[in-house]
Design a protein around this motif. Sequence first.
Motif, PDB file in Angstrom:
ATOM      1  N   LEU A  31       0.763  -1.284   0.069  1.00 52.63           N
ATOM      2  CA  LEU A  31       0.039  -0.065   0.010  1.00 52.63           C
ATOM      3  C   LEU A  31       0.799   1.233  -0.075  1.00 52.63           C
ATOM      4  CD1 LEU A  31      -2.784  -1.079   2.656  1.00 52.63           C
ATOM      5  CD2 LEU A  31      -3.120  -0.449   0.284  1.00 52.63           C
ATOM      6  N   LEU A  32       0.283   2.341  -0.843  1.00 51.71           N
ATOM      7  CA  LEU A  32       0.902   3.771  -0.467  1.00 51.71           C
ATOM      8  C   LEU A  32       0.039   4.431   0.711  1.00 51.71           C
ATOM      9  CD1 LEU A  32       1.683   6.035  -3.414  1.00 51.71           C
ATOM     10  CD2 LEU A  32       0.888   7.023  -1.153  1.00 51.71           C
ATOM     11  N   LEU A  33       0.406   4.750   1.574  1.00 52.80           N
ATOM     12  CA  LEU A  33      -0.439   5.339   2.963  1.00 52.80           C
ATOM     13  C   LEU A  33      -0.143   6.709   2.967  1.00 52.80           C
ATOM     14  CD1 LEU A  33       0.564   2.298   4.549  1.00 52.80           C
ATOM     15  CD2 LEU A  33      -1.750   2.832   4.587  1.00 52.80           C
ATOM     16  N   GLY A  34      -1.187   7.552   3.266  1.00 55.86           N
ATOM     17  CA  GLY A  34      -0.880   8.810   3.293  1.00 55.86           C
ATOM     18  C   GLY A  34      -1.924   9.688   4.527  1.00 55.86           C
ATOM     19  N   TRP A  35      -1.353  10.736   5.078  1.00 55.03           N
ATOM     20  CA  TRP A  35      -1.990  11.332   6.127  1.00 55.03           C
ATOM     21  C   TRP A  35      -2.684  12.757   5.371  1.00 55.03           C
ATOM     22  CZ3 TRP A  35      -3.662   9.827  10.647  1.00 55.03           C
ATOM     23  CH2 TRP A  35      -3.029   8.844  11.275  1.00 55.03           C
ATOM     24  N   PHE A  36      -3.948  13.191   5.574  1.00 53.36           N
ATOM     25  CA  PHE A  36      -4.447  14.214   5.160  1.00 53.36           C
ATOM     26  C   PHE A  36      -5.164  15.082   6.404  1.00 53.36           C
ATOM     27  CE2 PHE A  36      -4.265  13.739   0.276  1.00 53.36           C
ATOM     28  CZ  PHE A  36      -4.021  12.716   0.370  1.00 53.36           C
ATOM     29  N   ARG A  37      -5.302  16.342   6.139  1.00 53.35           N
ATOM     30  CA  ARG A  37      -6.017  16.961   7.332  1.00 53.35           C
ATOM     31  C   ARG A  37      -7.076  17.962   6.668  1.00 53.35           C
ATOM     32  NH1 ARG A  37      -0.839  20.389   9.701  1.00 53.35           N
ATOM     33  NH2 ARG A  37      -0.721  21.880   7.814  1.00 53.35           N
ATOM     34  N   GLN A  38      -7.947  18.559   7.228  1.00 50.63           N
ATOM     35  CA  GLN A  38      -8.819  19.355   6.802  1.00 50.63           C
ATOM     36  C   GLN A  38      -9.260  20.054   8.144  1.00 50.63           C
ATOM     37  OE1 GLN A  38     -12.437  17.728   5.013  1.00 50.63           O
ATOM     38  NE2 GLN A  38     -12.754  19.592   4.331  1.00 50.63           N
ATOM     39  N   ALA A  39      -8.947  21.430   8.004  1.00 52.78           N
ATOM     40  CA  ALA A  39      -9.323  22.471   9.141  1.00 52.78           C
ATOM     41  C   ALA A  39     -10.475  23.120   8.562  1.00 52.78           C
ATOM     42  CB  ALA A  39      -8.234  23.632   8.888  1.00 52.78           C
ATOM     43  N   PRO A  40     -11.295  23.605   9.807  1.00 49.92           N
ATOM     44  CA  PRO A  40     -12.644  24.135   9.439  1.00 49.92           C
ATOM     45  C   PRO A  40     -12.659  25.246   8.606  1.00 49.92           C
ATOM     46  CG  PRO A  40     -12.055  24.011  11.790  1.00 49.92           C
ATOM     47  CD  PRO A  40     -10.765  23.643  11.233  1.00 49.92           C
ATOM     48  N   ASP A  41     -13.692  25.216   7.618  1.00 52.65           N
ATOM     49  CA  ASP A  41     -13.885  25.889   6.428  1.00 52.65           C
ATOM     50  C   ASP A  41     -12.684  25.841   5.503  1.00 52.65           C
ATOM     51  OD1 ASP A  41     -15.361  28.200   8.932  1.00 52.65           O
ATOM     52  OD2 ASP A  41     -16.264  26.873   7.628  1.00 52.65           O
ATOM     53  N   GLU A  43     -10.318  23.382   2.633  1.00 55.07           N
ATOM     54  CA  GLU A  43     -10.214  22.135   1.970  1.00 55.07           C
ATOM     55  C   GLU A  43      -9.312  20.864   2.280  1.00 55.07           C
ATOM     56  OE1 GLU A  43     -11.355  23.838  -2.530  1.00 55.07           O
ATOM     57  OE2 GLU A  43      -9.543  22.600  -2.097  1.00 55.07           O
ATOM     58  N   ARG A  44      -9.587  19.871   2.264  1.00 56.84           N
ATOM     59  CA  ARG A  44      -8.718  18.819   2.652  1.00 56.84           C
ATOM     60  C   ARG A  44      -7.432  18.841   2.215  1.00 56.84           C
ATOM     61  NH1 ARG A  44     -11.220  13.150   2.123  1.00 56.84           N
ATOM     62  NH2 ARG A  44     -10.734  13.440  -0.229  1.00 56.84           N
ATOM     63  N   GLU A  45      -6.174  18.872   2.834  1.00 63.90           N
ATOM     64  CA  GLU A  45      -5.010  19.017   2.285  1.00 63.90           C
ATOM     65  C   GLU A  45      -3.954  17.812   2.576  1.00 63.90           C
ATOM     66  OE1 GLU A  45      -2.782  22.490   3.660  1.00 63.90           O
ATOM     67  OE2 GLU A  45      -2.984  21.707   5.793  1.00 63.90           O
ATOM     68  N   PHE A  46      -3.199  17.413   1.765  1.00 61.04           N
ATOM     69  CA  PHE A  46      -2.068  16.426   1.824  1.00 61.04           C
ATOM     70  C   PHE A  46      -1.061  16.956   2.850  1.00 61.04           C
ATOM     71  CE2 PHE A  46       1.030  13.320   0.797  1.00 61.04           C
ATOM     72  CZ  PHE A  46       2.175  13.821   1.045  1.00 61.04           C
ATOM     73  N   VAL A  47      -0.851  15.867   3.659  1.00 55.01           N
ATOM     74  CA  VAL A  47       0.143  16.099   4.918  1.00 55.01           C
ATOM     75  C   VAL A  47       1.804  15.299   4.617  1.00 55.01           C
ATOM     76  CG1 VAL A  47       0.794  15.933   7.288  1.00 55.01           C
ATOM     77  CG2 VAL A  47      -1.583  16.554   6.372  1.00 55.01           C
ATOM     78  N   ALA A  48       1.393  14.080   4.472  1.00 53.26           N
ATOM     79  CA  ALA A  48       2.392  13.122   4.215  1.00 53.26           C
ATOM     80  C   ALA A  48       1.943  11.885   3.524  1.00 53.26           C
ATOM     81  CB  ALA A  48       3.049  12.822   5.741  1.00 53.26           C
ATOM     82  N   ALA A  49       3.097  11.141   3.132  1.00 52.57           N
ATOM     83  CA  ALA A  49       2.830   9.837   2.462  1.00 52.57           C
ATOM     84  C   ALA A  49       4.021   9.095   2.661  1.00 52.57           C
ATOM     85  CB  ALA A  49       2.402  10.068   0.835  1.00 52.57           C
ATOM     86  N   PHE A  50       3.659   7.756   2.818  1.00 50.24           N
ATOM     87  CA  PHE A  50       4.763   6.583   2.705  1.00 50.24           C
ATOM     88  C   PHE A  50       4.431   5.618   1.741  1.00 50.24           C
ATOM     89  CE2 PHE A  50       7.896   4.911   5.822  1.00 50.24           C
ATOM     90  CZ  PHE A  50       8.347   3.795   5.299  1.00 50.24           C
ATOM     91  N   ALA A  59       4.371  17.685   2.988  1.00 53.54           N
ATOM     92  CA  ALA A  59       3.926  18.923   2.515  1.00 53.54           C
ATOM     93  C   ALA A  59       4.950  19.848   3.051  1.00 53.54           C
ATOM     94  CB  ALA A  59       2.521  19.162   2.877  1.00 53.54           C
ATOM     95  N   ASP A  60       5.042  21.066   2.335  1.00 49.14           N
ATOM     96  CA  ASP A  60       6.113  22.002   2.607  1.00 49.14           C
ATOM     97  C   ASP A  60       5.855  22.829   4.062  1.00 49.14           C
ATOM     98  OD1 ASP A  60       6.427  23.679  -0.522  1.00 49.14           O
ATOM     99  OD2 ASP A  60       7.203  21.715   0.302  1.00 49.14           O
ATOM    100  N   SER A  61       4.535  22.621   4.454  1.00 50.11           N
ATOM    101  CA  SER A  61       4.127  23.280   5.907  1.00 50.11           C
ATOM    102  C   SER A  61       4.383  22.190   6.899  1.00 50.11           C
ATOM    103  CB  SER A  61       2.532  23.283   5.972  1.00 50.11           C
ATOM    104  OG  SER A  61       1.850  22.216   5.356  1.00 50.11           O
ATOM    105  N   VAL A  62       4.793  20.967   6.660  1.00 49.35           N
ATOM    106  CA  VAL A  62       5.231  20.127   7.824  1.00 49.35           C
ATOM    107  C   VAL A  62       6.435  19.446   7.591  1.00 49.35           C
ATOM    108  CG1 VAL A  62       2.863  19.766   8.234  1.00 49.35           C
ATOM    109  CG2 VAL A  62       4.200  18.049   6.822  1.00 49.35           C
ATOM    110  N   GLU A  63       7.062  19.793   6.536  1.00 50.12           N
ATOM    111  CA  GLU A  63       8.511  19.334   6.490  1.00 50.12           C
ATOM    112  C   GLU A  63       9.512  19.686   7.600  1.00 50.12           C
ATOM    113  OE1 GLU A  63       9.676  17.834   3.263  1.00 50.12           O
ATOM    114  OE2 GLU A  63      11.290  17.227   4.458  1.00 50.12           O
TER     115      GLU A  63
END
Length: 119
Positions: A31-41, A43-50, A59-63
């Motif tokens: 499997l390719l596994l990922g983490w995404f997140r969605q803040a109030p109001d 859109e869902r955004e990519f965070v990390a993948a393995f 994502a640049d914001s969490v690197e």
Amino acid sequence: VQLQASGGGLVQAGGSLRLSCAASGRTFSSLLLGWFRQAPDKEREFVAAFTWSGSTYYADSVEGRFTMSRVIAKNTVYLQMNSLKPEDTAVYYCAAKYGFGYQDNYDYWGQGTQVTVSS
């Protein structure tokens, strides 16, 4: 594939949390596994993948602050989140797919786990 995410909670800015995502099935290592997140109001955004080959993407914001890892024997991936910021507050989802392309088009999704970072 069924995914079960856990580990969210309330933490102060600068603190750490570790999210877990347990996957069912006997093809976990494929499997390719990922983490995404969605803040109030927002859109869902990519965070990390393995990826199935062991590569990680962030994502640049969490690197540099977040680290994703995998334990095949436990059919589980983890997202270690350090130096948390209030803007990391969101519902975090784990996701899985077979194939390529780590930023989108995931086929399987777990329930979300809330992460709240207070300032």
